[in-house]
Design a protein around this motif. Sequence first.
Motif, PDB file in Angstrom:
ATOM      1  N   ALA A  33       0.831  -1.205   0.000  1.00 31.74           N
ATOM      2  CA  ALA A  33       0.000   0.000   0.000  1.00 31.74           C
ATOM      3  C   ALA A  33       0.868   1.257   0.000  1.00 31.74           C
ATOM      4  CB  ALA A  33      -0.932  -0.008   1.217  1.00 31.74           C
ATOM      5  N   GLY A  34       1.925   1.232   0.816  1.00 35.50           N
ATOM      6  CA  GLY A  34       2.824   2.395   0.852  1.00 35.50           C
ATOM      7  C   GLY A  34       3.538   2.614  -0.465  1.00 35.50           C
ATOM      8  N   SER A  37       1.046   3.949  -3.087  1.00 36.70           N
ATOM      9  CA  SER A  37       0.756   5.358  -2.844  1.00 36.70           C
ATOM     10  C   SER A  37       1.917   6.238  -3.283  1.00 36.70           C
ATOM     11  CB  SER A  37       0.456   5.577  -1.359  1.00 36.70           C
ATOM     12  OG  SER A  37       0.253   6.947  -1.082  1.00 36.70           O
ATOM     13  N   LYS A  41       1.879   9.087  -6.291  1.00 34.68           N
ATOM     14  CA  LYS A  41       2.214  10.473  -5.959  1.00 34.68           C
ATOM     15  C   LYS A  41       3.449  10.958  -6.715  1.00 34.68           C
ATOM     16  CE  LYS A  41       0.212  10.371  -1.305  1.00 34.68           C
ATOM     17  NZ  LYS A  41       0.466  10.443   0.149  1.00 34.68           N
ATOM     18  N   ASN A  56      -1.801  13.190  -5.274  1.00 30.45           N
ATOM     19  CA  ASN A  56      -1.773  12.932  -3.829  1.00 30.45           C
ATOM     20  C   ASN A  56      -3.069  12.270  -3.389  1.00 30.45           C
ATOM     21  OD1 ASN A  56       0.773  14.031  -3.506  1.00 30.45           O
ATOM     22  ND2 ASN A  56       0.008  16.068  -2.995  1.00 30.45           N
ATOM     23  N   GLY A  59      -3.105   8.749  -4.785  1.00 32.95           N
ATOM     24  CA  GLY A  59      -2.178   7.918  -4.018  1.00 32.95           C
ATOM     25  C   GLY A  59      -2.790   7.466  -2.707  1.00 32.95           C
ATOM     26  N   SER A  60      -3.446   8.394  -2.013  1.00 31.16           N
ATOM     27  CA  SER A  60      -4.119   8.027  -0.757  1.00 31.16           C
ATOM     28  C   SER A  60      -5.259   7.056  -1.013  1.00 31.16           C
ATOM     29  CB  SER A  60      -4.646   9.296  -0.071  1.00 31.16           C
ATOM     30  OG  SER A  60      -3.593  10.174   0.259  1.00 31.16           O
ATOM     31  N   ALA A  62      -5.472   4.859  -3.460  1.00 32.64           N
ATOM     32  CA  ALA A  62      -4.887   3.545  -3.742  1.00 32.64           C
ATOM     33  C   ALA A  62      -4.434   2.867  -2.454  1.00 32.64           C
ATOM     34  CB  ALA A  62      -3.708   3.701  -4.700  1.00 32.64           C
ATOM     35  N   ARG A  63      -3.830   3.627  -1.558  1.00 28.59           N
ATOM     36  CA  ARG A  63      -3.328   3.066  -0.290  1.00 28.59           C
ATOM     37  C   ARG A  63      -4.457   2.481   0.545  1.00 28.59           C
ATOM     38  NH1 ARG A  63      -2.323   4.965   5.041  1.00 28.59           N
ATOM     39  NH2 ARG A  63      -0.500   3.944   5.966  1.00 28.59           N
ATOM     40  N   TYR A  64      -5.532   3.258   0.733  1.00 22.81           N
ATOM     41  CA  TYR A  64      -6.610   2.787   1.600  1.00 22.81           C
ATOM     42  C   TYR A  64      -7.428   1.672   0.940  1.00 22.81           C
ATOM     43  CZ  TYR A  64      -5.533   6.607   4.749  1.00 22.81           C
ATOM     44  OH  TYR A  64      -4.887   7.449   5.623  1.00 22.81           O
TER      45      TYR A  64
END
Length: 271
Positions: A33-34, A37, A41, A56, A59-60, A62-64
């Motif tokens: 996930a990191g 993201s 970004k 941004n 990216g967030s 995609a992470r969540y």
Amino acid sequence: MENFIEEYGSMAVELGTNVLIAGLILIIGYWIAGRASALVKSLGAKYENLDSTLFNFLGSLARYTILAFVFIAVLGRFGVQTTSIIALLGAAGLAVGLALQGAMSNLAAGVMLMIFRPYKTGDFIDAAGNFGNVEEITLFTTVLRTFDHQQIIIPNGKIWGEQIVNHSHHPIRGVEMTFGVSYDSDIDKTRAVIEKVFADHPHILDDPKADIAVSTLNDSSVDFITRPFVKGEHWFDVRYSVPELVKKALDEAGIEIPFPHQKVILFQGDK
């Protein structure tokens, strides 16, 4: 007793195995996930023509999204029925989407504005019935500052669904102005007076050459349409300073600028 110990021993081993696997899933999931993201970004930072705010957000997102699937996978390791959880999350997402329908439309419009970039911060735009300098572009709103220093916050959905005029897009712009003179005025002399005003103005460019032509023969005036060219940042200065200069120059040259009037002819009937 031995069966009891053996049964609970196998359960403990299975539980420990599930905890170990769940821990590995969490660690790997967090890492993926990191990385996802950061990768998304970095695209916004790598290319100047891409808006970093949008990337941004993506990216967030995609992470969540990845983390949500990770937690579902972890719960599945402990025998939790994830099908019902997924259905519940889907229903909750639908309910939230319906409740925030207006906000979602503004979000979608904000994404489109950041992808296609019809304007950027610092541009003068005319959008959604408002005119001003763009101070900030977010995923949901665009913030304008007017000439009288008012702040106008416009939902992006209002802007994307209407015509957008970007007055700062081209570095050189024409300033269209119309001047009317009387029918008794000499056309060549009038054109020469206007040309001199343009030539003396510090912000009007010599190249491209200004357009000056008779456009309309009105009831009370001969109208000259003019289009001097300027750098974008000087458009407003020229637009609001030149009419006064032309008026003074025409007055000095004895060229009349008529006001609308009508001639009334009276006929005396037969006695």
